[in-house]
Motif scaffolding. Structure first.
Motif, PDB file in Angstrom:
ATOM      1  N   MET A  69      42.377   2.100  31.019  1.00  0.00           N
ATOM      2  CA  MET A  69      41.284   1.178  31.202  1.00  0.00           C
ATOM      3  C   MET A  69      40.660   1.346  32.832  1.00  0.00           C
ATOM      4  N   PHE A  70      39.276   1.122  32.709  1.00  0.00           N
ATOM      5  CA  PHE A  70      38.508   1.372  34.040  1.00  0.00           C
ATOM      6  C   PHE A  70      37.969  -0.212  34.473  1.00  0.00           C
ATOM      7  N   THR A 110      25.882   3.678  28.697  1.00  0.00           N
ATOM      8  CA  THR A 110      25.362   4.849  27.701  1.00  0.00           C
ATOM      9  C   THR A 110      27.009   5.545  27.230  1.00  0.00           C
ATOM     10  N   TYR A 111      27.760   5.722  28.162  1.00  0.00           N
ATOM     11  CA  TYR A 111      28.962   6.525  27.957  1.00  0.00           C
ATOM     12  C   TYR A 111      29.875   5.478  26.848  1.00  0.00           C
ATOM     13  N   ALA A 112      29.715   4.401  27.042  1.00  0.00           N
ATOM     14  CA  ALA A 112      30.693   3.443  26.081  1.00  0.00           C
ATOM     15  C   ALA A 112      29.713   3.924  24.652  1.00  0.00           C
ATOM     16  N   PHE A 113      28.531   3.644  24.479  1.00  0.00           N
ATOM     17  CA  PHE A 113      27.723   3.857  23.275  1.00  0.00           C
ATOM     18  C   PHE A 113      28.095   5.297  22.705  1.00  0.00           C
ATOM     19  N   ILE A 114      27.923   6.374  23.653  1.00  0.00           N
ATOM     20  CA  ILE A 114      28.245   7.705  22.937  1.00  0.00           C
ATOM     21  C   ILE A 114      29.484   8.009  22.422  1.00  0.00           C
ATOM     22  N   CYS A 115      30.378   7.449  23.323  1.00  0.00           N
ATOM     23  CA  CYS A 115      31.837   7.719  23.232  1.00  0.00           C
ATOM     24  C   CYS A 115      32.716   6.680  22.268  1.00  0.00           C
ATOM     25  N   ARG A 116      31.978   5.546  22.007  1.00  0.00           N
ATOM     26  CA  ARG A 116      32.378   4.663  21.025  1.00  0.00           C
ATOM     27  C   ARG A 116      33.632   3.952  21.889  1.00  0.00           C
ATOM     28  N   LYS A 117      33.357   3.503  23.200  1.00  0.00           N
ATOM     29  CA  LYS A 117      34.335   2.653  24.042  1.00  0.00           C
ATOM     30  C   LYS A 117      33.640   1.516  24.177  1.00  0.00           C
ATOM     31  N   GLY A 118      34.390   0.510  24.869  1.00  0.00           N
ATOM     32  CA  GLY A 118      33.997  -0.982  24.783  1.00  0.00           C
ATOM     33  C   GLY A 118      33.630  -0.995  26.474  1.00  0.00           C
ATOM     34  N   TRP A 119      32.605  -1.453  26.765  1.00  0.00           N
ATOM     35  CA  TRP A 119      32.151  -1.644  28.055  1.00  0.00           C
ATOM     36  C   TRP A 119      31.654  -3.110  28.075  1.00  0.00           C
ATOM     37  N   MET A 120      32.145  -4.029  28.991  1.00  0.00           N
ATOM     38  CA  MET A 120      31.593  -5.262  29.465  1.00  0.00           C
ATOM     39  C   MET A 120      31.159  -5.171  30.991  1.00  0.00           C
ATOM     40  N   CYS A 121      29.787  -5.707  30.803  1.00  0.00           N
ATOM     41  CA  CYS A 121      29.269  -6.237  32.367  1.00  0.00           C
ATOM     42  C   CYS A 121      29.304  -7.580  32.815  1.00  0.00           C
ATOM     43  N   LEU A 122      29.927  -7.578  34.051  1.00  0.00           N
ATOM     44  CA  LEU A 122      30.208  -9.117  34.482  1.00  0.00           C
ATOM     45  C   LEU A 122      29.352  -9.205  35.706  1.00  0.00           C
ATOM     46  N   ASP A 174      42.040  -6.352  24.345  1.00  0.00           N
ATOM     47  CA  ASP A 174      41.940  -5.801  22.455  1.00  0.00           C
ATOM     48  C   ASP A 174      40.893  -5.255  22.433  1.00  0.00           C
ATOM     49  N   LYS A 175      39.645  -5.423  23.095  1.00  0.00           N
ATOM     50  CA  LYS A 175      38.119  -4.835  22.599  1.00  0.00           C
ATOM     51  C   LYS A 175      37.717  -3.920  23.599  1.00  0.00           C
ATOM     52  N   PHE A 176      38.025  -3.808  24.927  1.00  0.00           N
ATOM     53  CA  PHE A 176      37.467  -3.083  25.948  1.00  0.00           C
ATOM     54  C   PHE A 176      38.000  -2.100  26.638  1.00  0.00           C
ATOM     55  N   ASP A 177      37.440  -0.998  27.121  1.00  0.00           N
ATOM     56  CA  ASP A 177      38.177  -0.005  27.858  1.00  0.00           C
ATOM     57  C   ASP A 177      37.611   0.228  29.059  1.00  0.00           C
ATOM     58  N   LEU A 178      36.503  -0.398  29.319  1.00  0.00           N
ATOM     59  CA  LEU A 178      35.982  -0.567  30.749  1.00  0.00           C
ATOM     60  C   LEU A 178      35.036  -1.921  30.925  1.00  0.00           C
ATOM     61  N   PHE A 179      34.939  -2.273  32.292  1.00  0.00           N
ATOM     62  CA  PHE A 179      34.548  -3.542  32.365  1.00  0.00           C
ATOM     63  C   PHE A 179      34.155  -3.442  34.041  1.00  0.00           C
ATOM     64  N   GLY A 180      33.193  -4.439  34.503  1.00  0.00           N
ATOM     65  CA  GLY A 180      32.853  -4.461  35.802  1.00  0.00           C
ATOM     66  C   GLY A 180      31.499  -4.901  36.049  1.00  0.00           C
ATOM     67  N   HIS A 231      48.681   0.882  39.370  1.00  0.00           N
ATOM     68  CA  HIS A 231      48.081  -0.056  38.946  1.00  0.00           C
ATOM     69  C   HIS A 231      47.410   0.554  37.526  1.00  0.00           C
ATOM     70  N   PRO A 232      47.707  -0.114  36.358  1.00  0.00           N
ATOM     71  CA  PRO A 232      47.296   0.363  35.406  1.00  0.00           C
ATOM     72  C   PRO A 232      45.752   0.579  34.994  1.00  0.00           C
ATOM     73  N   VAL A 233      45.154  -0.550  35.565  1.00  0.00           N
ATOM     74  CA  VAL A 233      43.438  -0.524  35.556  1.00  0.00           C
ATOM     75  C   VAL A 233      42.924   0.400  36.665  1.00  0.00           C
ATOM     76  N   ARG A 234      42.356   1.394  36.433  1.00  0.00           N
ATOM     77  CA  ARG A 234      41.918   2.256  37.394  1.00  0.00           C
ATOM     78  C   ARG A 234      40.374   1.767  37.946  1.00  0.00           C
ATOM     79  N   HIS A 235      40.178   1.862  39.083  1.00  0.00           N
ATOM     80  CA  HIS A 235      38.904   1.366  39.761  1.00  0.00           C
ATOM     81  C   HIS A 235      37.933   2.406  40.181  1.00  0.00           C
TER      82      HIS A 235
END
Length: 418
Positions: free
Chosen positions: A108-109, A128-140, A191-197, A216-220
């Motif tokens: 998780m990033f 774009t990375y999330a869409f191409i690679c089918r990963k979850g990205w949430m922008c906050l 449960d749903k995301f691999d990247l957020f920020g 730290h398991p979440v990589r920054h």
């Protein structure tokens, strides 16, 4: 009798604050010694790994920086190798069970978007990375994120979901009423995301995954930029609609007025602290501010905060990008995220995401560089400007050294796979 009691209380308070300051500095130094043993890092650099000559010269300038008022910790090649280890993601697989062997957790990033540091470019990249690679990205967008919120399983207070891309490729864009993800909390990220920020703090995801030891398991991911450029860019951005017809010299005069006013008040610029202190640290630092300054100088307070930030960069072993070195920064990110991607997927990501321009403020013909050139005509002011951003400069220089060492490791690790 009363005055004697007050004097005793004052003396105790002063001693307590001094002790707290010294303890924090001690913790900063001792925590660095607890960095992971080299045997945990894969792959390890050879003992005689030589940086390229360009990086060597840049690092020499950083190490000799006159802005360093204190002894800074040492970032090692082993830590750099750990920071840029490829994530066990498989681009295109949305529900994989990949485990990071270092953290024993799924990857998780967290992207920490510091004001005026190519944030628009990076948001587009992760989306774009999330869409191409089918990963979850949430922008906050998290304003005044509280430590109590991230420690609970409830919704994060003062935190808004700006847009999201889920693992099925469904997109919720900025300005659209949230239908899929109205709120952010630890369970939904888990449960749903691999990247957020976005505009949020380092350590915001500390309770999303289980922590294993000191890792730290979440990589920054953090991008930084020369603080003078960043300050000027911020002023241009804030005033681009208000000051129609202004030229570079006008903005230079505005900046001089603001900087000299702050310096007369004894203030130092510390904008990155809004993002590089954890929620808990931000609350603690703010709570002791008035009492700390009563018994110490404002410079000691600025130094204390900057050292806390540098310690965070070390302890989270942040992946560092620098806007002045975007090609190398993107090379690091693609090395980390695209290890198991096809050439076609890499090419598609390059085409759609990395063509974005840097987030550099403009107003007609007025640019950050043109205003800086105007300011440089006043040598006395530039001395004050340098003093004003001194602690941001200290953080930025340390980050640049981390970035250069990380890029060296990417070059080295890439050669191993050829």
């Amino acid at each position: 009798m009363v005055s004697k009691t007050k004097r005793s209380v004052t003396a105790v308070t002063f001693c307590t604050l001094c002790a707290v300051y010294l303890v924090n500095v001690t913790i900063t130094i001792s925590s660095i010694k607890s960095a992971p043993e080299p045997r945990q890092l894969q792959p390890l650099p050879p003992k005689k790994l030589k940086p390229d000559e360009h990086n060597r010269e840049l690092r020499k300038d950083v190490i000799r920086s006159p802005y360093y008022p204190v002894q800074l910790p040492t970032y090692t090649a082993e830590l750099a190798a750990q920071a840029v280890r490829p994530a066990p993601f498989t681009c295109g697989v949305k529900d994989e069970s990949a485990i990071d062997p270092l953290t024993q957790q799924r990857p998780m990033f967290s992207f920490v978007h510091i004001y005026k540091t190519a944030g628009s470019t990076m948001r587009e990249f992760f989306s774009t990375y999330a869409f191409i690679c089918r990963k979850g990205w949430m922008c906050l967008k998290c304003i005044d994120l509280k430590a109590s919120s991230i420690k609970s399983e409830g919704n994060w207070k003062n935190c808004q979901v700006e847009h999201a891309v889920d693992r099925n490729g469904k997109i919720e864009r900025i300005g659209v009423k949230r239908k899929l993800y109205k709120h952010v909390n630890n369970p939904v990220l888990r449960d749903k995301f691999d990247l957020f920020g976005g505009h949020t703090r380092i350590g915001a995801g500390d309770n999303v995954l289980n922590k294993v030891g000191d890792i730290h398991p979440v990589r920054h991911v953090v991008f930084l930029r020369d603080p003078m450029d960043r300050y000027i860019s911020g002023v241009l951005y804030q005033n681009q609609k208000k000051k129609k017809g202004w030229v570079s010299a006008d903005f230079a005069n505005l900046i001089k007025e603001r900087v000299l006013g702050s310096r007369n008040a004894g203030d130092y610029w510390d904008r990155s602290l809004s993002y590089l202190l954890t929620p808990s640290q931000a609350e603690e630092v703010q709570s002791i501010k008035s009492s700390f300054i009563k018994t110490n100088t404002t410079e000691q307070y600025a130094e204390f905060k900057a050292m806390t930030v540098i310690n965070n960069l070390m302890q989270y072993n942040v992946i560092l990008g620098m806007t002045e070195r975007m090609p190398q920064s993107m090379e690091i990110l693609k090395h980390v995220l695209m290890a198991n991607a096809s050439k076609e997927q890499e090419a598609l990501l390059d085409k759609k995401a990395t063509s974005q321009s840097l987030n550099v403020s403009k107003k007609g013909g007025v640019t950050t560089s043109s205003v800086l050139e105007e300011l440089k005509k006043d040598a006395e002011f530039m001395i004050e400007f340098g003093e004003f951003v001194k602690y941001e400069k200290m953080i930025n220089d340390f980050a640049m050294n981390m970035h250069l060492m990380q890029h060296e490791q990417v070059v080295y690790q890439s050669k191993l796979t050829l």
